[in-house]
Enzyme design. Structure first.
Site, PDB file in Angstrom:
ATOM      1  N   ALA A   1      -5.204   6.558   1.527  1.00 56.39           N
ATOM      2  CA  ALA A   1      -4.571   5.395   2.156  1.00 56.39           C
ATOM      3  C   ALA A   1      -3.342   5.797   2.977  1.00 56.39           C
ATOM      4  O   ALA A   1      -3.019   5.148   3.967  1.00 56.39           O
ATOM      5  CB  ALA A   1      -4.178   4.374   1.091  1.00 56.39           C
ATOM      6  N   THR A   2      -2.664   6.863   2.588  1.00 53.11           N
ATOM      7  CA  THR A   2      -1.506   7.305   3.375  1.00 53.11           C
ATOM      8  C   THR A   2      -1.949   7.645   4.794  1.00 53.11           C
ATOM      9  O   THR A   2      -1.350   7.182   5.782  1.00 53.11           O
ATOM     10  CB  THR A   2      -0.844   8.543   2.725  1.00 53.11           C
TER      11      THR A   2
ATOM     12  N   ASN B   1       1.869  -2.179  -5.377  1.00 58.54           N
ATOM     13  CA  ASN B   1       1.605  -1.088  -6.313  1.00 58.54           C
ATOM     14  C   ASN B   1       2.585  -1.043  -7.472  1.00 58.54           C
ATOM     15  O   ASN B   1       2.353  -0.341  -8.446  1.00 58.54           O
ATOM     16  CB  ASN B   1       1.629   0.255  -5.574  1.00 58.54           C
TER      17      ASN B   1
ATOM     18  N   GLN C   1      -4.329  -0.960  -3.535  1.00 57.12           N
ATOM     19  CA  GLN C   1      -4.310  -1.441  -4.925  1.00 57.12           C
ATOM     20  C   GLN C   1      -5.217  -2.657  -5.122  1.00 57.12           C
ATOM     21  O   GLN C   1      -5.333  -3.152  -6.251  1.00 57.12           O
ATOM     22  CB  GLN C   1      -2.881  -1.822  -5.336  1.00 57.12           C
TER      23      GLN C   1
ATOM     24  N   SER D   1      -8.109   3.466  -0.604  1.00 52.53           N
ATOM     25  CA  SER D   1      -7.925   4.777  -1.226  1.00 52.53           C
ATOM     26  C   SER D   1      -8.911   4.959  -2.372  1.00 52.53           C
ATOM     27  O   SER D   1      -9.033   4.080  -3.229  1.00 52.53           O
ATOM     28  CB  SER D   1      -6.492   4.881  -1.763  1.00 52.53           C
TER      29      SER D   1
ATOM     30  N   HIS E   1      -8.878   7.178  -4.986  1.00 50.50           N
ATOM     31  CA  HIS E   1      -8.408   7.493  -6.349  1.00 50.50           C
ATOM     32  C   HIS E   1      -7.707   6.321  -7.027  1.00 50.50           C
ATOM     33  O   HIS E   1      -7.304   6.434  -8.181  1.00 50.50           O
ATOM     34  CB  HIS E   1      -7.520   8.738  -6.357  1.00 50.50           C
TER      35      HIS E   1
ATOM     36  N   THR F   1     -13.990  18.242   9.951  1.00 50.62           N
ATOM     37  CA  THR F   1     -15.300  18.220   9.308  1.00 50.62           C
ATOM     38  C   THR F   1     -15.342  17.134   8.243  1.00 50.62           C
ATOM     39  O   THR F   1     -14.428  17.016   7.433  1.00 50.62           O
ATOM     40  CB  THR F   1     -15.588  19.595   8.665  1.00 50.62           C
TER      41      THR F   1
ATOM     42  N   CYS G   1       5.363   7.722  -5.693  1.00 53.56           N
ATOM     43  CA  CYS G   1       5.690   8.352  -4.413  1.00 53.56           C
ATOM     44  C   CYS G   1       7.181   8.325  -4.124  1.00 53.56           C
ATOM     45  O   CYS G   1       7.627   8.851  -3.117  1.00 53.56           O
ATOM     46  CB  CYS G   1       4.927   7.666  -3.284  1.00 53.56           C
TER      47      CYS G   1
HETATM   48  C1  LIG Z   1      -1.450   4.916  -3.681  1.00 59.10           C
HETATM   49  C2  LIG Z   1      -1.078   4.055  -2.541  1.00 59.10           C
HETATM   50  C3  LIG Z   1      -1.049   4.561  -1.241  1.00 59.10           C
HETATM   51  C4  LIG Z   1      -1.337   6.014  -0.945  1.00 59.10           C
HETATM   52  O1  LIG Z   1      -2.697   6.276  -1.117  1.00 59.10           O
HETATM   53  P1  LIG Z   1      -3.235   7.790  -1.129  1.00 59.10           P
HETATM   54  O2  LIG Z   1      -4.723   7.613  -1.105  1.00 59.10           O
HETATM   55  O3  LIG Z   1      -2.710   8.409  -2.364  1.00 59.10           O
HETATM   56  O4  LIG Z   1      -2.737   8.434   0.110  1.00 59.10           O
HETATM   57  C5  LIG Z   1      -0.729   3.714  -0.220  1.00 59.10           C
HETATM   58  N1  LIG Z   1      -0.452   2.415  -0.453  1.00 59.10           N
HETATM   59  C6  LIG Z   1      -0.474   1.891  -1.676  1.00 59.10           C
HETATM   60  C7  LIG Z   1      -0.185   0.439  -1.867  1.00 59.10           C
HETATM   61  C8  LIG Z   1      -0.779   2.684  -2.762  1.00 59.10           C
HETATM   62  O5  LIG Z   1      -0.788   2.173  -3.984  1.00 59.10           O
END
Ligand SMILES: *Cc1c(COP(=O)(O)O)cnc(C)c1O
Length: 378
Positions: free
Chosen positions: A71-72, A154, A182, A202, A204, A240, A326
């Site tokens: 998501a970043t 989050n 989230q 995202s 994970h 890739t 973060c």
């Molecule tokens: C975890 C999170 C991100 C970052 O996601 P990644 O996949 O770890 O880069 C961005 N925004 C929110 C709201 C998050 O909870």
């Protein structure tokens, strides 16, 4: 085993997701962009199958899916990509509007853009963590290019009124980006129906592989690539394609949709038991709206204790946090936006329940918090 209650930081990758990815690492490992031989064509077909499934699960028939590392990266592509495309276009709109409680993966790119000629308006939130749509509408002048508001926070789990926000954006001709890291897989979210132009997800955060994610972009939205070096993803994201991660992301989304309702109901019940259990201590404040909230989130501030000492005690028994993973080190900007002092923000606990959270984990968390707080208040 430590009771893991930090599912907003990350979630374990589901075993069936790992199994679905396995052959794509070691058996069907051809590069999907090498279109001259069969294994590569099979990998390319798998990518397109999972791209379409992901779009369908997110109610996004009108969107392009650009696979990213998370998501970043999706947020960076959305925000910088829209801004850079605007420079090349004819529209004079430049202002960016967002909210103080956004994740740093939105705030940092926005501040970067502010230093490069895109004025930024960061709106406050109400004491319950929700954006006031009237304040948003007042900010939507003819100079506004894009609004970015997250679906679910989050830290405090609050759900912003995205449908209402999207309606306002449409009426004022403004693009809407939504960080849904989230939210997807946890609450119903349909991109087209809601009227979202750009959506970040995202892997994970929904029991998929870390390092996977996507930006969904409504067709017709101009976006400048932020990573150059190849024609993958229609030139929007060179590099890739990570076929195993794409398969894993799609599989995780499918699983999350399948058990979402039952999981939400079960976790809301456990979360409410946790809240009642910790509230017996007295002088415990809930952070964020209770009804506009993720079912698996609880965030509380405990009066009369030192945050560092509190978390030192808690970490022996439960995995929780005081804020975003973060922004380690500094007290939560989200809690401070709700009016908490730095000391109060530090003496706060974010609980994120998950698919494997049991009643025993909740009992352990209640006992751990009670013991720690009673010892510190003594
Ligand atoms: C975890 C999170 C991100 C970052 O996601 P990644 O996949 O770890 O880069 C961005 N925004 C929110 C709201 C998050 O909870």
């Amino acid at each position: 085993m430590l009771a893991y209650l930090d599912h907003h930081a990350t979630t374990p990758c589901a075993p069936s997701v790992v199994a679905a990815m396995a052959p794509w690492w070691s058996e069907c490992w051809a590069n999907p962009s090498s279109r001259l031989y069969r294994p590569a064509l099979e990998a390319a077909a798998a990518v397109e199958h999972h791209r379409a499934r992901l779009a369908r699960l997110l109610g996004a028939a009108e969107a392009r899916v650009v696979f990213t590392s998370g998501a970043t990266e999706a947020n960076n592509l959305a925000l910088k990509g829209v801004a850079e495309a605007a420079l090349a276009g004819s529209s004079p709109r430049r202002r960016l509007v967002s909210v103080v409680t956004e994740h740093r993966a939105v705030l940092d790119p926005l501040r970067y853009l502010e230093r490069h000629g895109f004025p930024l308006t960061l709106l406050p939130v109400q004491p319950d963590g929700l954006l006031d749509p009237i304040q948003l509408e007042a900010a939507l002048g003819p100079d506004v290019l894009l609004v970015s508001v997250m679906a679910a926070n989050n830290e405090i789990g609050v759900l912003q009124p995205i449908a209402q926000i999207a309606g306002l954006c449409q009426r004022h001709g403004v693009l809407l980006h939504c960080d849904a890291a989230q939210a997807t897989g946890h609450i119903p979210l349909a991109m087209d129906a809601l009227g979202i132009d750009l959506l970040s997800i995202s892997g994970h955060k929904l029991y998929g592989p870390v390092g996977s994610g996507a930006l969904l972009v409504r067709k017709g939205v101009a976006l400048a690539p932020q990573q150059l070096g190849g024609s993958q993803e229609e030139g929007l994201r060179a590099g890739t394609l990570a076929v195993p991660l794409i398969v894993g992301l799609s599989k995780a989304m499918e699983l999350a949709h399948a058990d979402r309702e039952a999981r939400a109901e079960r976790l809301a019940t456990l979360r409410d038991a946790l809240r009642r259990g910790v509230e017996t201590l007295g002088d415990v404040q809930l952070n964020g709206s209770l009804d506009q909230r993720l079912p698996h989130n609880l965030n509380i501030t405990i009066s009369g204790v030192d945050g560092t000492a509190l978390h030192q005690r808690l970490r022996r028994r439960i995995a929780v946090s005081s804020g975003s993973a973060c922004s380690q080190g500094s007290p939560s900007h989200v809690l401070q936006a709700l009016g908490r002092s730095r000391q109060e923000a530090a003496a706060s606990i974010r609980f994120g329940l998950g698919r494997h959270t049991s009643a025993a984990d909740i009992a352990e968390a209640i006992a751990a918090v009670q013991e720690a707080v009673q010892a510190l208040r003594r």
